[in-house]
Scaffold this motif. Structure first.
Motif, PDB file in Angstrom:
ATOM      1  N   ARG A   1       1.960  11.472  27.219  1.00 13.45           N
ATOM      2  CA  ARG A   1       2.545  12.378  26.238  1.00 13.45           C
ATOM      3  C   ARG A   1       2.793  11.650  24.921  1.00 13.45           C
ATOM      4  O   ARG A   1       3.285  10.532  24.900  1.00 13.45           O
ATOM      5  N   THR A   2       2.453  12.316  23.840  1.00 13.22           N
ATOM      6  CA  THR A   2       2.647  11.682  22.530  1.00 13.22           C
ATOM      7  C   THR A   2       3.363  12.593  21.534  1.00 13.22           C
ATOM      8  O   THR A   2       3.872  12.113  20.531  1.00 13.22           O
ATOM      9  N   ASP A   3       3.393  13.902  21.786  1.00 15.79           N
ATOM     10  CA  ASP A   3       3.910  14.816  20.766  1.00 15.79           C
ATOM     11  C   ASP A   3       5.049  15.689  21.265  1.00 15.79           C
ATOM     12  O   ASP A   3       5.255  16.795  20.786  1.00 15.79           O
ATOM     13  N   CYS A   4       5.812  15.226  22.257  1.00 12.71           N
ATOM     14  CA  CYS A   4       7.051  15.898  22.637  1.00 12.71           C
ATOM     15  C   CYS A   4       8.050  14.819  23.049  1.00 12.71           C
ATOM     16  O   CYS A   4       7.682  13.669  23.293  1.00 12.71           O
ATOM     17  N   ASP A   5       9.322  15.209  23.119  1.00 10.05           N
ATOM     18  CA  ASP A   5      10.382  14.253  23.439  1.00 10.05           C
ATOM     19  C   ASP A   5      10.997  14.523  24.804  1.00 10.05           C
ATOM     20  O   ASP A   5      12.134  14.087  25.075  1.00 10.05           O
ATOM     21  N   CYS A   6      10.273  15.216  25.671  1.00 12.49           N
ATOM     22  CA  CYS A   6      10.829  15.576  26.976  1.00 12.49           C
ATOM     23  C   CYS A   6      11.135  14.349  27.830  1.00 12.49           C
ATOM     24  O   CYS A   6      12.013  14.408  28.697  1.00 12.49           O
ATOM     25  N   ASP A   7      10.431  13.250  27.601  1.00  8.17           N
ATOM     26  CA  ASP A   7      10.671  12.041  28.390  1.00  8.17           C
ATOM     27  C   ASP A   7      11.800  11.193  27.822  1.00  8.17           C
ATOM     28  O   ASP A   7      12.041  10.076  28.291  1.00  8.17           O
ATOM     29  N   LYS A   8      12.532  11.732  26.829  1.00  7.09           N
ATOM     30  CA  LYS A   8      13.612  10.975  26.200  1.00  7.09           C
ATOM     31  C   LYS A   8      14.953  11.711  26.273  1.00  7.09           C
ATOM     32  O   LYS A   8      15.926  11.281  25.638  1.00  7.09           O
ATOM     33  N   THR A   9      15.022  12.804  27.011  1.00  5.24           N
ATOM     34  CA  THR A   9      16.236  13.623  27.003  1.00  5.24           C
ATOM     35  C   THR A   9      17.462  12.885  27.524  1.00  5.24           C
ATOM     36  O   THR A   9      18.589  13.202  27.152  1.00  5.24           O
ATOM     37  N   MET A  10      17.281  11.874  28.381  1.00  5.71           N
ATOM     38  CA  MET A  10      18.416  11.152  28.954  1.00  5.71           C
ATOM     39  C   MET A  10      18.647   9.792  28.296  1.00  5.71           C
ATOM     40  O   MET A  10      19.522   9.033  28.724  1.00  5.71           O
ATOM     41  N   HIS A  11      17.905   9.489  27.236  1.00  5.49           N
ATOM     42  CA  HIS A  11      17.987   8.148  26.664  1.00  5.49           C
ATOM     43  C   HIS A  11      19.374   7.814  26.120  1.00  5.49           C
ATOM     44  O   HIS A  11      19.825   6.659  26.222  1.00  5.49           O
ATOM     45  N   HIS A  12      20.079   8.784  25.547  1.00  5.55           N
ATOM     46  CA  HIS A  12      21.413   8.470  25.028  1.00  5.55           C
ATOM     47  C   HIS A  12      22.385   8.154  26.166  1.00  5.55           C
ATOM     48  O   HIS A  12      23.260   7.299  26.034  1.00  5.55           O
ATOM     49  N   HIS A  13      22.200   8.822  27.320  1.00  8.42           N
ATOM     50  CA  HIS A  13      23.028   8.491  28.482  1.00  8.42           C
ATOM     51  C   HIS A  13      22.669   7.110  29.037  1.00  8.42           C
ATOM     52  O   HIS A  13      23.548   6.356  29.456  1.00  8.42           O
ATOM     53  N   ILE A  14      21.373   6.811  29.041  1.00  5.62           N
ATOM     54  CA  ILE A  14      20.925   5.506  29.545  1.00  5.62           C
ATOM     55  C   ILE A  14      21.555   4.381  28.723  1.00  5.62           C
ATOM     56  O   ILE A  14      22.034   3.380  29.267  1.00  5.62           O
ATOM     57  N   ARG A  15      21.579   4.589  27.385  1.00  8.71           N
ATOM     58  CA  ARG A  15      22.183   3.572  26.524  1.00  8.71           C
ATOM     59  C   ARG A  15      23.705   3.528  26.684  1.00  8.71           C
ATOM     60  O   ARG A  15      24.285   2.458  26.843  1.00  8.71           O
ATOM     61  N   GLN A  16      24.331   4.698  26.652  1.00  5.98           N
ATOM     62  CA  GLN A  16      25.797   4.737  26.660  1.00  5.98           C
ATOM     63  C   GLN A  16      26.390   4.225  27.966  1.00  5.98           C
ATOM     64  O   GLN A  16      27.401   3.511  27.962  1.00  5.98           O
ATOM     65  N   TYR A  17      25.749   4.584  29.077  1.00  5.15           N
ATOM     66  CA  TYR A  17      26.314   4.226  30.384  1.00  5.15           C
ATOM     67  C   TYR A  17      25.533   3.102  31.066  1.00  5.15           C
ATOM     68  O   TYR A  17      25.769   2.817  32.235  1.00  5.15           O
ATOM     69  N   GLN A  18      24.618   2.480  30.316  1.00  8.62           N
ATOM     70  CA  GLN A  18      23.849   1.343  30.817  1.00  8.62           C
ATOM     71  C   GLN A  18      23.177   1.673  32.162  1.00  8.62           C
ATOM     72  O   GLN A  18      23.273   0.914  33.136  1.00  8.62           O
ATOM     73  N   LEU A  19      22.519   2.814  32.177  1.00  2.06           N
ATOM     74  CA  LEU A  19      21.820   3.248  33.382  1.00  2.06           C
ATOM     75  C   LEU A  19      20.511   2.493  33.545  1.00  2.06           C
ATOM     76  O   LEU A  19      19.903   2.049  32.569  1.00  2.06           O
ATOM     77  N   SER A  20      20.083   2.392  34.773  1.00  2.00           N
ATOM     78  CA  SER A  20      18.779   1.800  35.049  1.00  2.00           C
ATOM     79  C   SER A  20      17.682   2.733  34.579  1.00  2.00           C
ATOM     80  O   SER A  20      17.850   3.966  34.544  1.00  2.00           O
ATOM     81  N   ASN A  21      16.547   2.192  34.212  1.00  2.00           N
ATOM     82  CA  ASN A  21      15.398   3.024  33.869  1.00  2.00           C
ATOM     83  C   ASN A  21      14.797   3.688  35.100  1.00  2.00           C
ATOM     84  O   ASN A  21      13.972   4.599  34.972  1.00  2.00           O
ATOM     85  N   ASP A  22      15.182   3.254  36.273  1.00  2.00           N
ATOM     86  CA  ASP A  22      14.757   3.886  37.521  1.00  2.00           C
ATOM     87  C   ASP A  22      15.617   5.121  37.743  1.00  2.00           C
ATOM     88  O   ASP A  22      16.789   5.036  38.128  1.00  2.00           O
TER      89      ASP A  22
END
Length: 306
Positions: A279-300
């Protein structure tokens, strides 16, 4: 594949043999009808165990680009109430299989008079009127706090619209669906209320699937096929757009509906073939990125549920 050999395989689910594919379609009991009639070529994978229970049955369909089919319901009297579908298990199972693109397919009733039986609608928004369904994977954590715009993946919606247009199937490129709890249908007063708040069609499908897809960072789009006209209290059949005399001399509602339902696997196959990876033209694979950063979640993503 001969019908007899298909039926024999149909009675013996194979759960271990899978092929890599990143595309799936969630639909209804029409999957079973087409499978039993021998109109679908593929393998019956079976159910999958998840932290949220057993998923529905999964079929792997042979195509230029293979895809999974997952029925929401059982067939016949095994068909469950819409509010009892284990959508969390279904979506988790597809993600666990490597699926990134989910095309949802389901029936709807037309509220506005410019949508006819047999038409298809590629949804761009929903009005959620359900109240019994498990709406999130994260009931006891802040991870379910997510923005719902755009509601559906714009890239997958565009691919779906292009596929329907190339197949010359009657469809609308956008529409707002009110999703009711079910299983009963809506009263005339409820339908008039839905019309007043901006709904164009009414259905029991797609919620909470569309919300769960965001929590799993998956692309999700929905195609409705219109099966009836929602009750408004009027005895008059809605006007069919494009018909000079309101349908006189045109194909019947039954024929139009049969054409729509019969085209399901061809539609999904064409959409699957048109999806570009990665995928190159949508952001569906990034919807949880702010949670991943804020709560230091694993990429798994599987660790998010522990």
């Amino acid at each position: 594949m001969l019908a007899s050999s298909r039926q024999g395989f149909h009675n013996k689910p194979r759960k271990n043999k899978t092929m890599p594919t990143r595309i799936a379609c969630i639909a209804g009991e029409e999957i079973y009808r087409q499978w039993d009639a021998g109109r679908i070529d593929g393998e019956r994978i079976g159910t999958r165990s998840t932290p949220f229970g057993e998923s529905g049955e999964i079929f792997l369909i042979n195509s230029a680009k293979p895809f999974y089919l997952l029925p929401r319901y059982g067939a016949g009297l095994r068909k469950t109430s819409p509010g009892k579908i284990n959508s969390r298990a279904n979506m988790y199972a597809l993600k666990d299989l490597g699926v990134q693109h989910v095309l949802a397919w389901g029936p709807a009733g037309a509220i506005t008079h410019n949508i006819a039986v047999g038409d298809m609608v590629v949804l761009d928004d929903v009005i959620d009127r359900t109240y019994l369904r498990d709406q999130t994977f994260f009931e006891n954590s802040p991870l379910g706090f997510l923005r719902q715009f755009p509601v559906f993946c714009p890239t997958l919606r565009r691919v779906a619209n292009n596929a329907l247009a190339s197949m010359k199937l009657l469809h609308r490129s956008s529409g707002v669906a009110a999703v009711s709890e079910g299983p009963r249908l809506e009263t005339p007063a409820e339908v008039r209320m839905l019309l007043a708040i901006g709904a164009e069609i009414v259905t029991h499908s797609f919620v909470p699937e569309v919300f769960l897809a965001k929590e799993l960072q998956m692309c999700y789009a929905a195609i409705c096929y219109i099966v009836n006209y929602a009750e408004t209290g009027s005895r008059h059949k809605p006007f069919v757009a494009g018909d000079l005399f309101g349908g006189l001399g045109q194909t019947s509602d039954t024929q139009r509906l049969a054409t729509a339902i019969g085209a399901m696997t061809r539609i999904v196959s064409n959409i699957a073939a048109a999806i570009e990876e990665p995928r190159t033209d949508c952001d569906c694979d990034k919807t949880m990125h702010h949670h991943i950063r804020q709560y230091q979640l694993s990429n798994d993503w599987r660790t998010w549920f522990k």
